[in-house]
Design an enzyme around this catalytic site. Structure first.
Site, PDB file in Angstrom:
ATOM      1  N   TRP A   1      41.533   2.372 -40.515  1.00 13.12           N
ATOM      2  CA  TRP A   1      40.381   3.224 -40.763  1.00 13.12           C
ATOM      3  C   TRP A   1      40.604   4.693 -40.403  1.00 13.12           C
ATOM      4  O   TRP A   1      39.781   5.539 -40.720  1.00 13.12           O
ATOM      5  CB  TRP A   1      39.199   2.709 -39.902  1.00 13.12           C
ATOM      6  CG  TRP A   1      39.660   2.417 -38.508  1.00 13.12           C
ATOM      7  CD1 TRP A   1      40.048   1.201 -38.011  1.00 13.12           C
ATOM      8  CD2 TRP A   1      39.876   3.346 -37.443  1.00 13.12           C
ATOM      9  NE1 TRP A   1      40.488   1.320 -36.713  1.00 13.12           N
ATOM     10  CE2 TRP A   1      40.391   2.633 -36.346  1.00 13.12           C
ATOM     11  CE3 TRP A   1      39.684   4.740 -37.311  1.00 13.12           C
ATOM     12  CZ2 TRP A   1      40.713   3.246 -35.134  1.00 13.12           C
ATOM     13  CZ3 TRP A   1      40.013   5.345 -36.109  1.00 13.12           C
ATOM     14  CH2 TRP A   1      40.527   4.598 -35.040  1.00 13.12           C
TER      15      TRP A   1
ATOM     16  N   LYS B   1      43.586  -4.618 -48.786  1.00 17.59           N
ATOM     17  CA  LYS B   1      42.675  -5.120 -47.761  1.00 17.59           C
ATOM     18  C   LYS B   1      42.535  -3.969 -46.759  1.00 17.59           C
ATOM     19  O   LYS B   1      43.449  -3.654 -45.982  1.00 17.59           O
ATOM     20  CB  LYS B   1      43.262  -6.355 -47.063  1.00 17.59           C
ATOM     21  CG  LYS B   1      42.324  -6.965 -46.017  1.00 17.59           C
ATOM     22  CD  LYS B   1      42.761  -6.572 -44.606  1.00 17.59           C
ATOM     23  CE  LYS B   1      41.803  -7.093 -43.558  1.00 17.59           C
ATOM     24  NZ  LYS B   1      40.649  -6.164 -43.352  1.00 17.59           N
ATOM     25  N   HIS B   2      41.392  -3.296 -46.804  1.00 16.27           N
ATOM     26  CA  HIS B   2      41.182  -2.156 -45.913  1.00 16.27           C
ATOM     27  C   HIS B   2      40.529  -2.642 -44.620  1.00 16.27           C
ATOM     28  O   HIS B   2      40.123  -3.807 -44.502  1.00 16.27           O
ATOM     29  CB  HIS B   2      40.291  -1.116 -46.617  1.00 16.27           C
ATOM     30  CG  HIS B   2      40.603   0.307 -46.225  1.00 16.27           C
ATOM     31  ND1 HIS B   2      41.178   0.653 -45.035  1.00 16.27           N
ATOM     32  CD2 HIS B   2      40.410   1.475 -46.886  1.00 16.27           C
ATOM     33  CE1 HIS B   2      41.330   1.961 -44.973  1.00 16.27           C
ATOM     34  NE2 HIS B   2      40.875   2.490 -46.092  1.00 16.27           N
TER      35      HIS B   2
ATOM     36  N   GLY C   1      48.780  -0.232 -38.918  1.00 18.97           N
ATOM     37  CA  GLY C   1      47.781  -0.660 -37.949  1.00 18.97           C
ATOM     38  C   GLY C   1      48.408  -0.871 -36.589  1.00 18.97           C
ATOM     39  O   GLY C   1      49.402  -0.243 -36.237  1.00 18.97           O
ATOM     40  N   SER C   2      47.819  -1.791 -35.848  1.00 19.95           N
ATOM     41  CA  SER C   2      48.234  -2.023 -34.463  1.00 19.95           C
ATOM     42  C   SER C   2      49.445  -2.967 -34.405  1.00 19.95           C
ATOM     43  O   SER C   2      49.776  -3.637 -35.386  1.00 19.95           O
ATOM     44  CB  SER C   2      47.073  -2.663 -33.711  1.00 19.95           C
ATOM     45  OG  SER C   2      46.807  -3.935 -34.281  1.00 19.95           O
TER      46      SER C   2
ATOM     47  N   GLU D   1      53.837   0.064 -40.254  1.00 15.42           N
ATOM     48  CA  GLU D   1      53.575   1.405 -39.708  1.00 15.42           C
ATOM     49  C   GLU D   1      52.604   1.219 -38.552  1.00 15.42           C
ATOM     50  O   GLU D   1      51.404   1.057 -38.777  1.00 15.42           O
ATOM     51  CB  GLU D   1      52.950   2.294 -40.796  1.00 15.42           C
ATOM     52  CG  GLU D   1      53.847   2.535 -41.993  1.00 15.42           C
ATOM     53  CD  GLU D   1      54.904   3.586 -41.725  1.00 15.42           C
ATOM     54  OE1 GLU D   1      54.851   4.250 -40.675  1.00 15.42           O
ATOM     55  OE2 GLU D   1      55.809   3.725 -42.564  1.00 15.42           O
ATOM     56  N   LEU D   2      53.130   1.213 -37.332  1.00 16.31           N
ATOM     57  CA  LEU D   2      52.295   0.802 -36.199  1.00 16.31           C
ATOM     58  C   LEU D   2      52.033   1.976 -35.250  1.00 16.31           C
ATOM     59  O   LEU D   2      52.169   3.127 -35.631  1.00 16.31           O
ATOM     60  CB  LEU D   2      52.957  -0.398 -35.508  1.00 16.31           C
ATOM     61  CG  LEU D   2      53.369  -1.530 -36.484  1.00 16.31           C
ATOM     62  CD1 LEU D   2      54.061  -2.669 -35.763  1.00 16.31           C
ATOM     63  CD2 LEU D   2      52.175  -2.051 -37.283  1.00 16.31           C
TER      64      LEU D   2
ATOM     65  N   CYS E   1      48.128   8.116 -35.176  1.00 20.30           N
ATOM     66  CA  CYS E   1      49.259   7.341 -34.656  1.00 20.30           C
ATOM     67  C   CYS E   1      50.337   8.245 -34.111  1.00 20.30           C
ATOM     68  O   CYS E   1      50.924   7.974 -33.074  1.00 20.30           O
ATOM     69  CB  CYS E   1      49.817   6.446 -35.766  1.00 20.30           C
ATOM     70  SG  CYS E   1      50.220   7.344 -37.264  1.00 20.30           S
TER      71      CYS E   1
ATOM     72  N   GLU F   1      49.549   2.893 -25.937  1.00 22.21           N
ATOM     73  CA  GLU F   1      48.950   3.896 -26.826  1.00 22.21           C
ATOM     74  C   GLU F   1      47.470   4.035 -26.481  1.00 22.21           C
ATOM     75  O   GLU F   1      46.754   3.037 -26.418  1.00 22.21           O
ATOM     76  CB  GLU F   1      49.082   3.455 -28.279  1.00 22.21           C
ATOM     77  CG  GLU F   1      48.470   4.456 -29.246  1.00 22.21           C
ATOM     78  CD  GLU F   1      48.490   3.997 -30.700  1.00 22.21           C
ATOM     79  OE1 GLU F   1      48.157   2.822 -30.960  1.00 22.21           O
ATOM     80  OE2 GLU F   1      48.846   4.798 -31.570  1.00 22.21           O
TER      81      GLU F   1
HETATM   82  P1  NAP Z   1      44.457  -3.089 -36.624  1.00 23.52           P
HETATM   83  O1  NAP Z   1      43.430  -3.740 -35.823  1.00 23.52           O
HETATM   84  O2  NAP Z   1      45.831  -3.684 -36.647  1.00 23.52           O
HETATM   85  O3  NAP Z   1      43.885  -2.994 -38.115  1.00 23.52           O
HETATM   86  C1  NAP Z   1      44.612  -2.422 -39.169  1.00 23.52           C
HETATM   87  C2  NAP Z   1      44.390  -3.248 -40.420  1.00 23.52           C
HETATM   88  O4  NAP Z   1      45.005  -4.528 -40.226  1.00 23.52           O
HETATM   89  C3  NAP Z   1      42.914  -3.532 -40.707  1.00 23.52           C
HETATM   90  O5  NAP Z   1      42.731  -3.595 -42.101  1.00 23.52           O
HETATM   91  C4  NAP Z   1      42.732  -4.903 -40.082  1.00 23.52           C
HETATM   92  O6  NAP Z   1      41.630  -5.597 -40.608  1.00 23.52           O
HETATM   93  C5  NAP Z   1      44.033  -5.552 -40.458  1.00 23.52           C
HETATM   94  N1  NAP Z   1      44.434  -6.695 -39.650  1.00 23.52           N
HETATM   95  C6  NAP Z   1      44.513  -6.763 -38.306  1.00 23.52           C
HETATM   96  N2  NAP Z   1      44.966  -7.971 -37.925  1.00 23.52           N
HETATM   97  C7  NAP Z   1      45.195  -8.685 -39.059  1.00 23.52           C
HETATM   98  C8  NAP Z   1      45.661 -10.004 -39.328  1.00 23.52           C
HETATM   99  N3  NAP Z   1      46.024 -10.830 -38.361  1.00 23.52           N
HETATM  100  N4  NAP Z   1      45.754 -10.399 -40.614  1.00 23.52           N
HETATM  101  C9  NAP Z   1      45.407  -9.560 -41.611  1.00 23.52           C
HETATM  102  N5  NAP Z   1      44.948  -8.305 -41.425  1.00 23.52           N
HETATM  103  C10 NAP Z   1      44.851  -7.859 -40.155  1.00 23.52           C
HETATM  104  O7  NAP Z   1      44.672  -1.584 -36.231  1.00 23.52           O
HETATM  105  P2  NAP Z   1      43.567  -0.564 -35.679  1.00 23.52           P
HETATM  106  O8  NAP Z   1      43.634  -0.662 -34.201  1.00 23.52           O
HETATM  107  O9  NAP Z   1      42.285  -0.676 -36.346  1.00 23.52           O
HETATM  108  O10 NAP Z   1      44.246   0.811 -36.178  1.00 23.52           O
HETATM  109  C11 NAP Z   1      44.749   1.749 -35.356  1.00 23.52           C
HETATM  110  C12 NAP Z   1      46.243   1.510 -35.127  1.00 23.52           C
HETATM  111  O11 NAP Z   1      46.946   1.871 -36.310  1.00 23.52           O
HETATM  112  C13 NAP Z   1      46.785   2.390 -34.035  1.00 23.52           C
HETATM  113  O12 NAP Z   1      47.663   1.657 -33.225  1.00 23.52           O
HETATM  114  C14 NAP Z   1      47.548   3.452 -34.799  1.00 23.52           C
HETATM  115  O13 NAP Z   1      48.569   4.084 -34.077  1.00 23.52           O
HETATM  116  C15 NAP Z   1      48.059   2.686 -35.971  1.00 23.52           C
HETATM  117  N6  NAP Z   1      48.409   3.583 -37.076  1.00 23.52           N
HETATM  118  C16 NAP Z   1      49.733   3.706 -37.426  1.00 23.52           C
HETATM  119  C17 NAP Z   1      50.103   4.591 -38.418  1.00 23.52           C
HETATM  120  C18 NAP Z   1      51.547   4.761 -38.836  1.00 23.52           C
HETATM  121  O14 NAP Z   1      51.788   5.289 -39.912  1.00 23.52           O
HETATM  122  N7  NAP Z   1      52.522   4.332 -38.038  1.00 23.52           N
HETATM  123  C19 NAP Z   1      49.115   5.341 -39.065  1.00 23.52           C
HETATM  124  C20 NAP Z   1      47.788   5.186 -38.680  1.00 23.52           C
HETATM  125  C21 NAP Z   1      47.433   4.298 -37.689  1.00 23.52           C
HETATM  126  P3  NAP Z   1      40.201  -5.604 -39.851  1.00 23.52           P
HETATM  127  O15 NAP Z   1      39.713  -4.198 -39.803  1.00 23.52           O
HETATM  128  O16 NAP Z   1      39.392  -6.473 -40.738  1.00 23.52           O
HETATM  129  O17 NAP Z   1      40.454  -6.179 -38.489  1.00 23.52           O
END
Ligand code: NAP
Length: 456
Positions: free
Chosen positions: A130, A154-155, A206-207, A228-229, A262, A359
């Protein structure tokens, strides 16, 4: 999990969206697969025009698109507009340059005439976060659209309106149905999609938690993936840094997007003789920001994206202080109903403090004092993350020498993190693997197909 827009400034539930059905997913897979086979017989010219139309539409609809971001995840409106512009730039760049970037590569060999062509592989699943709700989609969409991989999106469940708005722009451009299908999928449905033989790969931003789960599913099904975490990027100020430049950039390096980046600078590493001055400077600047309505252009601190994001950060800061960190400023409540987090500075973070290798996704800066350049480099590398990093030095050769010693996917010199259509984005260690953007991103999901004619 419900797909819901909750305005983090007002806490109002704006809209709840129904989840996709299994039949919706099957239909998207069939449409995407049919499109993949169609695209295999087409040149890229038409897609280049459609991608340029997407860029043009985004620029025309900038105000509405940016307002959707701000309403849904709280980003300052000016930053939201800049995100829309960046997406338009990425689309225009791949519309113009993909053909050249995907040109065949000849190979010199005694075995005959050999070359590599780059071909699409099939439907991709993209799982996006997001924090930059259009840009994260565009990083995968633009290159793969030109390559010829249809995508299912899947956003994040907290940014469904942004997902729908992006998909609408793609549809309006004349791109064929199936180019990007936005579905409000459950985690189980994501797994079903990854396992489907018509799906060739999955890109996730994501995470670590989300990345590990999706990468495991990809691995179990022998599907290619890019991850990309998160990051805990170092901002190293060398003894020959230009302090005017440092001071002009250090604050935004951490506070942009309310710190939810990130590749934001999260650990500031300063030589002992400049440490007190730097801490005092950052404290004064962090205390100057103005929390308020993110639609108001005078506001300089937006709310965090959600109540849960704020709670998580609050807990991390409390744990850091309980483990011995010094709170220089911040971590105090803001008298506004939204999900605001006061810009916070922590120092004296020892190696056994949980904050040392964690983080913090919000406006929290950790500042470290070091006695030597070697100690600065060692500290920067003493992390399970390896996304970005920044080195400040007025001597380019010195800066290069230090930059090359940092264990990270990206190091910027005399400026904090950057993204641009032509620059690769991605990290090492727990920050993930693979790259998005640039020709590396264009080839992340390509079949690098060798053609060898032994008689030519
Ligand atoms: P997140 O919880 O991992 O969510 C990211 C996406 O993954 C969401 O669409 C989430 O869906 C989905 N997701 C999570 N677990 C899943 C699973 N087991 N199966 C399928 N889909 C799954 O990450 P967040 O905490 O919201 O986002 C912030 C993180 O992203 C931070 O750690 C940040 O550093 C990282 N990030 C990295 C980059 C990069 O380019 N390296 C860029 C931006 C952000 P739901 O929303 O439905 O849970």
């Amino acid at each position: 999990m419900a797909y819901q827009t909750i305005n983090p400034y007002t806490n109002e539930v704006v809209q709840t969206y129904p989840n996709a059905s299994d039949a919706d997913l099957q239909a998207a897979l069939a449409t995407g697969d049919a499109l993949y086979h169609d695209w295999r017989h087409q040149d890229r010219q038409q897609r280049a025009s459609q991608l340029q139309a997407i860029a043009d539409l985004m620029r025309q609809q900038k105000t509405a698109l940016a307002t959707t971001i701000t309403t849904e995840m709280g980003k300052l409106i000016g930053e939201a507009e800049a995100e829309v512009d960046l997406c338009a730039d990425i689309a225009a760049y791949y519309a113009t340059h993909a053909e050249a970037l995907l040109a065949p590569t000849p190979i010199t060999t005694t075995a005959g005439k050999a070359y590599i062509i780059r071909q699409a592989v099939g439907v991709l699943v993209m799982v996006e976060p997001w924090n930059f709700p259009y840009y994260q989609i565009m990083r995968v969409f633009a290159p793969n659209f030109m390559l010829g991989n249809p995508m299912i999106l899947k956003h994040a469940s907290s940014t469904p309106a942004c997902a729908a708005a992006f998909a609408k722009v793609v549809a309006e451009s004349g791109a064929p149905t199936g180019s990007l299908t936005n579905l409000f999928l459950s985690y189980d449905q994501v797994n079903t999609a990854i396992a489907d033989p018509r799906v060739a790969g999955v890109a996730l931003t994501g995470s670590e938690r989300g990345g590990a789960a999706v990468a495991a599913e990809a691995g179990a099904n022998l599907k290619k993936s890019t991850m990309e975490l998160g990051g805990n990027d170092a901002f190293i100020i060398l003894d020959d840094a230009d302090w005017t430049q440092v001071k002009a950039q250090a604050v935004q390096a951490r506070l942009f997007n309310a710190g939810q980046v990130c590749s934001a600078s999260k650990r500031f590493i300063v030589m002992a003789d400049k440490y007190d001055e730097f801490v005092a400077f950052m404290k004064a600047e962090f205390e100057r920001v103005q929390a308020g309505d993110p639609m108001n252009r005078a506001t300089t601190l937006a709310p965090l994206s959600s109540a849960s994001a704020k709670q998580k950060l609050q807990k991390q800061v409390e744990a850091a202080i309980a483990a011995g960190a010094t709170r220089v400023t911040g971590a105090t409540p803001i008298d506004l109903p939204g999900q605001f987090f006061t810009p916070t500075i922590l120092t004296d973070i020892a190696k056994d403090n949980p904050a040392y290798n964690q983080e913090m996704f919000g406006p929290v800066a950790a500042i470290y004092r070091v006695d030597s350049e070697a100690a600065a480099i060692a500290l920067a590398n003493d992390s399970s993350y390896g996304l970005g990093s920044t080195v400040f030095s007025a001597d380019p050769a010195h800066a290069d020498a230090v930059a090359q010693q940092i264990e990270a996917g990206m190091t910027t010199i005399n400026r904090p993190w950057i993204t641009a259509p032509e620059l690769p984005f991605g990290g090492v260690k727990n920050s993930g693997y693979g790259r998005e953007l640039c020709d590396l991103g264009l080839n992340a999901f390509s079949n690098e197909h060798l053609i060898l004619n032994a008689q030519a």
